[in-house]
Design a protein around this motif. Sequence first.
Motif, PDB file in Angstrom:
ATOM      1  N   HIS A  18      45.688  33.304  50.258  1.00 28.25           N
ATOM      2  CA  HIS A  18      45.349  34.322  49.330  1.00 28.25           C
ATOM      3  C   HIS A  18      43.991  34.926  49.149  1.00 28.25           C
ATOM      4  CE1 HIS A  18      47.276  36.822  45.402  1.00 28.25           C
ATOM      5  NE2 HIS A  18      46.461  37.463  46.186  1.00 28.25           N
ATOM      6  N   SER A  41      41.370  39.856  49.175  1.00 22.32           N
ATOM      7  CA  SER A  41      40.050  40.483  48.224  1.00 22.32           C
ATOM      8  C   SER A  41      38.837  39.466  48.547  1.00 22.32           C
ATOM      9  CB  SER A  41      40.420  40.700  46.875  1.00 22.32           C
ATOM     10  OG  SER A  41      40.624  39.603  46.319  1.00 22.32           O
ATOM     11  N   VAL A  56      43.723  43.299  41.063  1.00 25.27           N
ATOM     12  CA  VAL A  56      44.200  44.824  41.009  1.00 25.27           C
ATOM     13  C   VAL A  56      45.831  44.612  40.350  1.00 25.27           C
ATOM     14  CG1 VAL A  56      45.133  45.026  43.435  1.00 25.27           C
ATOM     15  CG2 VAL A  56      45.075  47.106  41.970  1.00 25.27           C
ATOM     16  N   ARG A 100      52.557  40.227  47.328  1.00 22.52           N
ATOM     17  CA  ARG A 100      52.898  39.124  46.425  1.00 22.52           C
ATOM     18  C   ARG A 100      54.102  38.542  47.111  1.00 22.52           C
ATOM     19  NH1 ARG A 100      48.748  39.953  44.510  1.00 22.52           N
ATOM     20  NH2 ARG A 100      48.228  40.170  42.223  1.00 22.52           N
TER      21      ARG A 100
END
Length: 328
Positions: free
Chosen positions: A292, A295, A84, A245
């Motif tokens: 990370h 998702s 995204v 981020r």
Amino acid sequence: MNTTTPSIKRPRLLMTGIPPDDVKVYTQTFFDLTIWQEATPIGAQLLDRVAGMDALVVMPGDKLDVATIAALPASVKVLGTYSVGTDHVDLKAATAKNLHVFHTPDVLTEAVADLALFLIIAAARDTSSAEKTLRDERWGRWAPSSMLGRSLQGLHLGIFGMGRIGQAVAARARPFGMSIHYHNRSELAPDQAKGASYYATLDELMACSDVLCICAPSAPELKGAINAHRLALLPQNAMLVNVARGDLMDEEALFTHMSLGRLSGIAMDVYRNEPNIDPRWLALPRTTLLPHIGSATREVRSAMGMLVVDGVASHFGLGSGGHCANPA
Ligand code: DGY
């Protein structure tokens, strides 16, 4: 008479990371697909590998900066990112070159919010240190005073960035008894805010946050927003969670702040310079570190792949449409 059916030439697509099998099969229904299979990011080899391609789908770690976009061959007509976030793509440069950039909003919102809630609990209960105690075979007798964390009930959750993911984090935290506070570019309508308190400045939000959860997109003006000045505004024993981020944080300031013992817990999914993160992260006490994976569920990574491929395919009149990050 020649009876050979002329083969229909499909557009050529370079994907710089290995997708799940269902995405690979789906992509091949539209494209002649080339995948960068190496364990390391494609980096400087991108420009060699993209020669002759019609479309390019990159991963969040691959930079499409001004120079790279300028150097893309004219054969490349459309871009996509398997994320995204578009902070690694210079959208202005892409637009100037008439390249649409497709990305993957919505489909990952709930998965990232699930992980944020996990990280909030991990920070509050320091599950990382507790698990290490067990794995190191240092688990002694039960004691009322050992391995203590903090209860979520009654804590103020400050959400920096109250977009789709921020709102989904709020929805999960409310049933745990946390009160919701947020800072955003603009105040949400009441049906979206659902009673959350709005703070016009990030400074004000920091000052009231027992847990600060960073959900804001990485925009140039937000880089390093969580700096020494703002960290000092957090209440003593506050906690910090980041699912957005790494470059939103001034990591140097954070390490100093931690060494002063001012935070009671940190839980991170993102860092500066991934995957080569600052080694000082590894030595921080009361810290949960994930690589990370916000998702990273089978369902979501497939949905992201289908969405970005549909978007890129739409350029060629194929697929069922996608989300363009730089509509003309
Ligand atoms: C995104 O999509 O931007 C995520 O950070 C990658 O999962």
